[in-house]
Design a protein around this motif. Structure first.
Motif, mmCIF file in Angstrom:
data_model
loop_
_atom_site.group_PDB
_atom_site.id
_atom_site.type_symbol
_atom_site.label_atom_id
_atom_site.label_comp_id
_atom_site.label_asym_id
_atom_site.label_seq_id
_atom_site.Cartn_x
_atom_site.Cartn_y
_atom_site.Cartn_z
ATOM 1 N N LEU A 174 35.297 11.189 56.932
ATOM 2 C CA LEU A 174 35.585 10.275 58.033
ATOM 3 C C LEU A 174 34.617 9.089 58.059
ATOM 4 O O LEU A 174 34.883 8.094 58.725
ATOM 5 N N GLY A 175 33.505 9.218 57.354
ATOM 6 C CA GLY A 175 32.531 8.132 57.309
ATOM 7 C C GLY A 175 32.050 7.739 58.691
ATOM 8 O O GLY A 175 31.673 8.580 59.500
ATOM 9 N N ASP A 176 32.089 6.432 58.989
ATOM 10 C CA ASP A 176 31.638 5.914 60.287
ATOM 11 C C ASP A 176 32.627 6.197 61.418
ATOM 12 O O ASP A 176 32.369 5.853 62.567
ATOM 13 N N ASN A 177 33.759 6.799 61.117
ATOM 14 C CA ASN A 177 34.785 7.057 62.133
ATOM 15 C C ASN A 177 34.644 8.410 62.818
ATOM 16 O O ASN A 177 35.530 8.810 63.570
ATOM 17 N N VAL A 178 33.555 9.121 62.563
ATOM 18 C CA VAL A 178 33.343 10.437 63.179
ATOM 19 C C VAL A 178 33.173 10.293 64.688
ATOM 20 O O VAL A 178 32.408 9.449 65.164
ATOM 21 N N ILE A 179 33.898 11.116 65.444
ATOM 22 C CA ILE A 179 33.752 11.215 66.894
ATOM 23 C C ILE A 179 33.193 12.612 67.172
ATOM 24 O O ILE A 179 33.747 13.606 66.706
ATOM 25 N N TYR A 180 32.088 12.668 67.906
ATOM 26 C CA TYR A 180 31.455 13.961 68.170
ATOM 27 C C TYR A 180 32.367 14.857 68.993
ATOM 28 O O TYR A 180 33.165 14.385 69.814
ATOM 29 N N ASP A 181 32.246 16.161 68.768
ATOM 30 C CA ASP A 181 33.128 17.128 69.432
ATOM 31 C C ASP A 181 32.836 17.267 70.925
ATOM 32 O O ASP A 181 33.747 17.445 71.726
ATOM 33 N N ASP A 182 31.571 17.200 71.303
ATOM 34 C CA ASP A 182 31.205 17.383 72.708
ATOM 35 C C ASP A 182 31.361 16.087 73.485
ATOM 36 O O ASP A 182 31.024 15.008 72.993
ATOM 37 N N PHE A 183 31.892 16.200 74.697
ATOM 38 C CA PHE A 183 31.854 15.068 75.620
ATOM 39 C C PHE A 183 31.219 15.532 76.917
ATOM 40 O O PHE A 183 31.264 16.707 77.265
ATOM 41 N N GLU A 184 30.578 14.589 77.596
ATOM 42 C CA GLU A 184 29.812 14.891 78.812
ATOM 43 C C GLU A 184 30.607 14.489 80.039
ATOM 44 O O GLU A 184 31.227 13.424 80.073
ATOM 45 N N LEU A 185 30.547 15.349 81.059
ATOM 46 C CA LEU A 185 31.183 15.058 82.343
ATOM 47 C C LEU A 185 30.142 15.132 83.452
ATOM 48 O O LEU A 185 29.428 16.137 83.560
ATOM 49 N N ASP A 186 30.035 14.082 84.247
ATOM 50 C CA ASP A 186 29.240 14.084 85.481
ATOM 51 C C ASP A 186 30.235 14.126 86.625
ATOM 52 O O ASP A 186 31.010 13.177 86.800
ATOM 53 N N VAL A 187 30.199 15.202 87.398
ATOM 54 C CA VAL A 187 31.215 15.438 88.419
ATOM 55 C C VAL A 187 30.607 15.334 89.808
ATOM 56 O O VAL A 187 29.556 15.947 90.066
ATOM 57 N N THR A 188 31.248 14.575 90.677
ATOM 58 C CA THR A 188 30.857 14.491 92.081
ATOM 59 C C THR A 188 32.053 14.910 92.928
ATOM 60 O O THR A 188 33.130 14.317 92.838
ATOM 61 N N LEU A 189 31.849 15.953 93.715
ATOM 62 C CA LEU A 189 32.889 16.486 94.599
ATOM 63 C C LEU A 189 32.509 16.200 96.041
ATOM 64 O O LEU A 189 31.411 16.537 96.471
ATOM 65 N N LYS A 190 33.418 15.582 96.793
ATOM 66 C CA LYS A 190 33.198 15.295 98.203
ATOM 67 C C LYS A 190 34.249 16.063 99.018
ATOM 68 O O LYS A 190 35.424 16.056 98.679
ATOM 69 N N PHE A 191 33.780 16.698 100.077
ATOM 70 C CA PHE A 191 34.680 17.507 100.927
ATOM 71 C C PHE A 191 34.701 16.976 102.349
ATOM 72 O O PHE A 191 33.854 16.281 102.794
#
Length: 191
Positions: A174-191
Motif C-alpha cells: 500500500l506504500g504511503d496509502n496505509v490507513i491505520y486500523d485503530d481510530f479514536e473516539l472522544d465521546v461527550t454524553l449530555k442528559f
C-alpha cells in the motif's frame, strides 16, 4: 389458627409494602442528542483526519446514582470531516459513507449496548457491545460521570467491523496509502 394466618398475611403485606417503598426503581436517563457528540480521528501514514458523528438516540439505566445499563444509537449518515473544506471534505465524507468504510446505505446506524458498569470513584469501568456494519464485538472503556454529563475516550479497531479499506495489516504494497486500523473516539454524553 385464624389469628396466626391473619398475622402471617398481615406481616407479608407489610414486608411487601416496605420493599416497594424502599426499593430504588431503575430510571432511564435520556440522551440529549443535540448536545451530545462523538469526535473521531483516523490516522494514515501521511497524516490524519478528524470529524464528528451525531447520536440518533440513547439512554442510561440508573439505579439511584449508579449506571446499570444503557444503549446508544449513532447516526452513521451524520459523519462529517471537520479538518477539510470544499471538494476534499465532500470527497472524504462520501468515501467514509461508502462500502469501502462504513457502508451507511446498508448500515445507517451503529449501536453501543452497556452490559456492565462497575463504579470506580467518579468513573465507571464499562463492558459493552459495539455494533458497526452489522458486526458486534465487546469493548471496554472508562466512563467519567459529572452531573448530567458523561465522557469517555475509546479506541476501535475498524478491521473487527469489516472496515478494511487501506489496512496495512491486511493488505501488502500500500506504500504511503496505509490507513491505520485503530481510530479514536472522544465521546461527550449530555442528559
Amino acid at each position: 389458627m385464624k389469628t396466626n394466618i391473619f398475622k402471617s398475611v398481615s406481616l407479608f403485606a407489610v414486608v411487601i409494602a416496605m420493599i416497594s417503598f424502599t426499593a430504588n426503581p431503575i430510571k432511564k436517563k435520556t440522551l440529549n442528542t443535540q448536545e451530545s457528540k462523538i469526535e473521531w480521528e483516523g490516522e494514515k501514514l501521511t497524516g490524519s483526519h478528524e470529524g464528528t458523528i451525531m447520536f440518533k438516540e440513547g439512554y442510561l439505566n440508573m439505579d439511584g446514582d449508579k449506571i446499570t445499563g444503557g444503549e446508544f444509537i449513532v447516526d452513521m449518515t451524520s459523519i462529517v470531516a471537520t479538518d477539510l473544506e470544499g471538494e476534499g471534505k465532500q470527497k472524504l465524507e462520501g468515501h467514509l459513507k461508502s462500502d469501502d468504510f462504513f457502508g451507511v446505505a446498508n448500515h445507517p446506524t451503529a449501536k453501543l449496548t452497556i452490559k456492565n458498569a462497575t463504579k470506580k470513584g467518579d468513573s465507571y469501568g464499562v463492558i459493552a457491545d459495539l455494533t458497526i456494519k452489522g458486526k458486534t464485538k465487546p469493548v471496554t472503556f472508562d466512563l467519567e460521570m459529572n452531573g448530567d454529563t458523561a465522557t469517555t475516550e475509546l479506541t476501535v479497531d475498524r478491521t473487527e467491523y469489516d472496515v478494511k479499506y487501506g489496512s496495512g495489516s491486511l493488505f501488502d504494497n500500500l506504500g504511503d496509502n496505509v490507513i491505520y486500523d485503530d481510530f479514536e473516539l472522544d465521546v461527550t454524553l449530555k442528559f
